[in-house]
Design an enzyme around this catalytic site. Sequence first.
Site, PDB file in Angstrom:
ATOM      1  N   GLY A  65       0.822  -1.191   0.000  1.00 59.44           N
ATOM      2  CA  GLY A  65       0.000   0.000   0.000  1.00 59.44           C
ATOM      3  C   GLY A  65       0.857   1.241   0.000  1.00 59.44           C
ATOM      4  N   ASP A 113      -9.752   6.615   7.724  1.00 61.64           N
ATOM      5  CA  ASP A 113      -9.567   5.872   6.467  1.00 61.64           C
ATOM      6  C   ASP A 113     -10.298   4.537   6.524  1.00 61.64           C
ATOM      7  OD1 ASP A 113      -8.674   5.660   3.890  1.00 61.64           O
ATOM      8  OD2 ASP A 113      -6.691   4.920   4.409  1.00 61.64           O
TER       9      ASP A 113
END
Length: 690
Positions: A358, A473
């Site tokens: 990521g 998030d």
Amino acid sequence: MGSFPSWVSNELQLNLVGNNFTLDNSNTSLLPSGLNCLQRNFPCTTGNGIYYNFSVKCGGPQITSSSNIVYERDNISLGPATYYVTNSERWAVSNVGYFIGSNNAAYSASSLSQFTNTLDSELFQTARVSASSLRYYGLGLENGNYNVTLQFAEIQIQNTEWKRLGRRLFDIYIQVGPCFTRLLVLLRKVMVNCQCHLCLFQGNLVVKDFDIRKEADGASFTAVPKMYQARVTANYLEIHFFWAGKGTCCVPNQATYGPLISAISAVPDFIPTVSNKSPTPTRKKDHTGLIVGVATGVGVVGLVAVLLVFYVVQRRRMARMIEDQEFLGMDARPYTFSYAELKAATDDFNPNNKLGEGGFGPVFKGTLNDGRVIAVKQLSVTSHQGKNQFMTEIATISAVQHRNLVKLYGCCIDVDNRLLVYEYLENKSLDQAMFGQRTLNLDWATRFDICLGIARGLAYLHEESRLRIVHRDVKASNILLDSDLTPKISDFGLAKLYDDKKTHISTRVAGTIGYLAPEYAMRGHLTEKADVFAFGVVALEVISGRSNSDPSLEEEKIYLLEWAWNLHETNRVVELVDSRLSEFDEEEAKRMVAIALLCTQTSPAPRPPMSRVVAMLSGDIEVATVSTRPGYLTDWRFNDTTSSLAETADKSTDKSTYNSSFTASTVGTANFSPEIATTPMLGEMIGDGR
């Protein structure tokens, strides 16, 4: 010339390179060492020469290239008027210039895989950048002709959207020619009022208005090697990069201008006659004479042993200092693993053990000596998230414990190596389970339990933990599933902590577009209700078994939130349920959809707190009626451009491996319209840097 003025001190930013100062032990201690080597006559390098080459990795660590050239590290912080000379006095660097809003004279790229036209991608990950004038000196060189190779790569100005409008232009000078040197000698005495004295000391202009991206045919992240010849006549070589005020200054970001160089190497175009071995530095001559006078064979061995022990002790001490600094003020300090332990657990970070990657960096599967299976998240050197979010994640996850939060086993901080160690979750992330190959059987009961578990985890963060935490998030890729398909919220790198007395935080926007609450995306107004909004989007994804945006579907179904409201207004919400489910509880489905629509209201006020969401999901209280379509859907405007952007993003984004988080500060202030804030394809494009 002469002695230093009385006001000179080590606290000042002074670049005194190229003067004729009289230097002795009484005044050289006032400034960084090596200045005597960079005076006008280069006193350290006169004679027959010591070296016949030098190579520098500008703005980065030591690197060995595919052709076995060792590029020495050059990662010293250079301010607006500073210089640095290596201990071996083999090369030096001098910087002059002040960036408005930034003083960091180094820059990092973002991915090793981006440089496809070279075997040495690592060489271009960092670069030295200057606001005005940057000089490199090769010192103590044997006289003769040299081939100088300059390695460039544009890693600040990207070839995407408006960012391609940036232009970096600078001049390159190499060595003052013999005839030109004699001219300087003649003119030096009559130059007091000459208006052209700056150009006289520039050197031989080899390229004017050099444009890295133009040399790379308009492509960014492309290696651009340039080779030039230079003649060394006085045992030194000077390479000068000079910004003449041309090009742009602030695209894509503030202070994006000035010369930028990734690496430098100089090799002889003749057969060398010197050893190329570094002598003991001049600044340590007194100590060297004493050691040489008393040293014997046994003494030399003893000295090497002492130096080795000193090096190890100093390295460990430095690592401990860094660790102490990073952990300063942290209430709950996690267990600290050694880098060697994690390296062994992951089989030296074997690519076969890689679970994904990521914005933070790659994640590897590993097994500790005690048999625990772990997931090791490795902070990438080029990570956009960086050290601040690394420490945020440690501080946040160490302070909370809950069945629906991923468990942190510990961390590793070893000089440049920063790793987080989590429990390994066999079934990976929720988005892979729902939108990937779908190898898991997510029946209705399982999906309901997943939504309930996520809600309980968020309720704990918002209301039950001793810290008040907003995740910022929440999305399907940050929900991990264990062997029993129990959901666990992960990735706390963007989490925000604040006390109960504050109603909200005004902050820069960070998260994933498509899950951002309108008030947060537009004004940076952050409360727990931002997580509530994101939960509502995730709940709809779990119910429908599809992502919140899918341009491959017919127009009315492309955007999940809009489709859900269309079905709600026509009393057809059951149609939202994943068609692959053979059976499901219709009343539960209607309740979950109603809760999701309530969570995604435009204003944060009508959105329920997560504790109330848990109660509504459990059937303990009734679900409030929602009747008004949110404003960000009412004002939605579709056009061909938006559609094509979404289609492009869908074709080029690998959702199973890429974390599309972004920080709004990279694209400007957070003045987005609501429809952009809830358009996930655009968010993924920004997250990808496209």
